[in-house]
Design an enzyme around this catalytic site. Structure first.
Site, PDB file in Angstrom:
ATOM      1  N   CYS A  86       0.827  -1.196   0.000  1.00  0.00           N
ATOM      2  CA  CYS A  86       0.000   0.000   0.000  1.00  0.00           C
ATOM      3  C   CYS A  86       0.873   1.262   0.000  1.00  0.00           C
ATOM      4  CB  CYS A  86      -0.985  -0.036   1.177  1.00  0.00           C
ATOM      5  SG  CYS A  86      -2.357   1.117   0.996  1.00  0.00           S
ATOM      6  N   HIS A 203      -3.467  -5.609   1.104  1.00  0.00           N
ATOM      7  CA  HIS A 203      -2.796  -5.828   2.392  1.00  0.00           C
ATOM      8  C   HIS A 203      -2.807  -7.309   2.785  1.00  0.00           C
ATOM      9  CE1 HIS A 203      -2.357  -1.654   3.968  1.00  0.00           C
ATOM     10  NE2 HIS A 203      -3.358  -1.403   3.125  1.00  0.00           N
ATOM     11  N   GLU A 205      -1.218  -8.737   5.074  1.00  0.00           N
ATOM     12  CA  GLU A 205      -1.134  -8.885   6.533  1.00  0.00           C
ATOM     13  C   GLU A 205      -2.506  -8.766   7.205  1.00  0.00           C
ATOM     14  OE1 GLU A 205      -0.528  -6.188   4.930  1.00  0.00           O
ATOM     15  OE2 GLU A 205      -0.915  -4.384   6.125  1.00  0.00           O
TER      16      GLU A 205
END
Lengths: 229, 81
Positions: A86, A203, A205
């Site tokens: 990002c 993302h 994560e």
């Protein structure tokens, strides 16, 4: 695997990615403040998501000139793997490690939701945990994720197989409807020529633990550990 | 002296914000609005008094930070001394 997460003023996914890295590696990553002039000896550098310097001027423009970035660029060019998520992807383009730029979303809206991605290749340290062509679900959360490069650059990226992930529909088709932000050729993430630097808007994560509602991001961290020990 | 710097999107680069502004102007009843492009305007005060040196500095500022030359053009004027 020793990982380092670079922390800028305004980073807000640095701790999230640290949790994912620790879950995969069993050891805490080094958190490196942007004022440092060197990144400690490391197997992986992560540029996390967030809003470094409040996105002033352009997303990532200020942070790309933080003192630590000189060493990040040096290490990246020497082969140290770098993962930019990002705002980290913004930084990679602003610092010249990856081509192109991420413009305001075509809808002008901040978009925060899960999207589907098609894995374009799985022969890198980042993507070996996926199958080529696999469709995975990963969240996006951005205002400036509209990938733009001139036609020549886009042709080169595709010709040299440097696209990492593309926005797709459930059957893996690269449709306009499945493209959340107007990115050219549905590009969600790209590699450098060596395949050692990956920038992506989604993302991983944020969906790397079943408690978060999905684990499609986890294979990326597991594959990195596998490759980098 | 003062540098007045204009940063604009290159031709051919889509400008969704400019488009939105055009639609809003149309909705307000302004007829005959064509293409609208949005850019940035930046003023920088400089201690430098030599115009040639100032110009060189401003150019480097634009190239290194103020503009992303992948998508943006820049132009500047220098004023005063």
């Amino acid at each position: 695997m020793k990982a380092s997460v670079i922390v800028f003023p305004g980073s807000n996914c640095d701790r999230d990615v640290a949790v994912s890295l620790e879950a995969a590696t069993g050891r805490e990553p080094a958190m490196v403040w942007h004022r440092e002039t060197t990144v400690p000896d490391t197997d992986l550098i992560v540029l996390p998501g967030g809003f470094s310097y409040g996105d002033y001027l352009r997303s990532g423009a200020m942070a790309a000139h933080s003192p630590v970035m000189k060493d990040v660029v040096r290490k990246a060019n020497a082969g140290t793997p770098v993962l930019g998520i990002c705002n980290g992807f913004h930084l990679l383009t602003e610092s010249g490690l990856l081509p192109g730029v991420l413009m305001r979303n075509a809808s002008l809206k901040f978009i925060c939701r899960d999207v589907l991605l098609k894995v374009a290749r799985n022969d890198t340290d980042f993507a070996r945990g996926y199958d080529e062509g696999q469709v995975i679900r990963i969240p996006i959360a951005h205002h400036d994720g509209n990938y733009y490069a001139d036609t020549e650059t886009l042709d080169r990226l595709e010709g040299e197989n440097l696209v990492a992930f593309r926005y797709c529909d459930p059957s893996g088709e690269l449709t306009d409807a499945a493209n959340p932000n107007g990115s050219q050729r549905n590009i969600a993430g790209i590699y450098n020529a060596a395949g050692t630097v990956l920038g992506l808007m989604p993302h991983p994560e944020r969906l790397a633990d079943a408690a978060l509602g999905g684990t499609d991001g986890k294979p990326m961290f597991d594959a990195l550990v596998e490759a980098l020990h | 002296m003062k540098a007045r710097i204009k940063i604009t999107l290159k031709n051919g680069v889509l400008d969704p914000q400019g488009k939105a502004i055009a639609h809003a102007l149309d909705a307000l009843g302004f007829d005959g609005v064509g293409d609208v492009r949005q850019g940035k305007y930046i003023e920088v005060e400089l201690d430098e008094t030599d115009p040639a040196a100032a110009e060189d500095t401003v150019k480097r500022m634009c190239e290194q930070l103020l503009a992303n030359t992948v998508i943006e053009n820049y132009a500047y004027e220098l004023e005063g001394s």
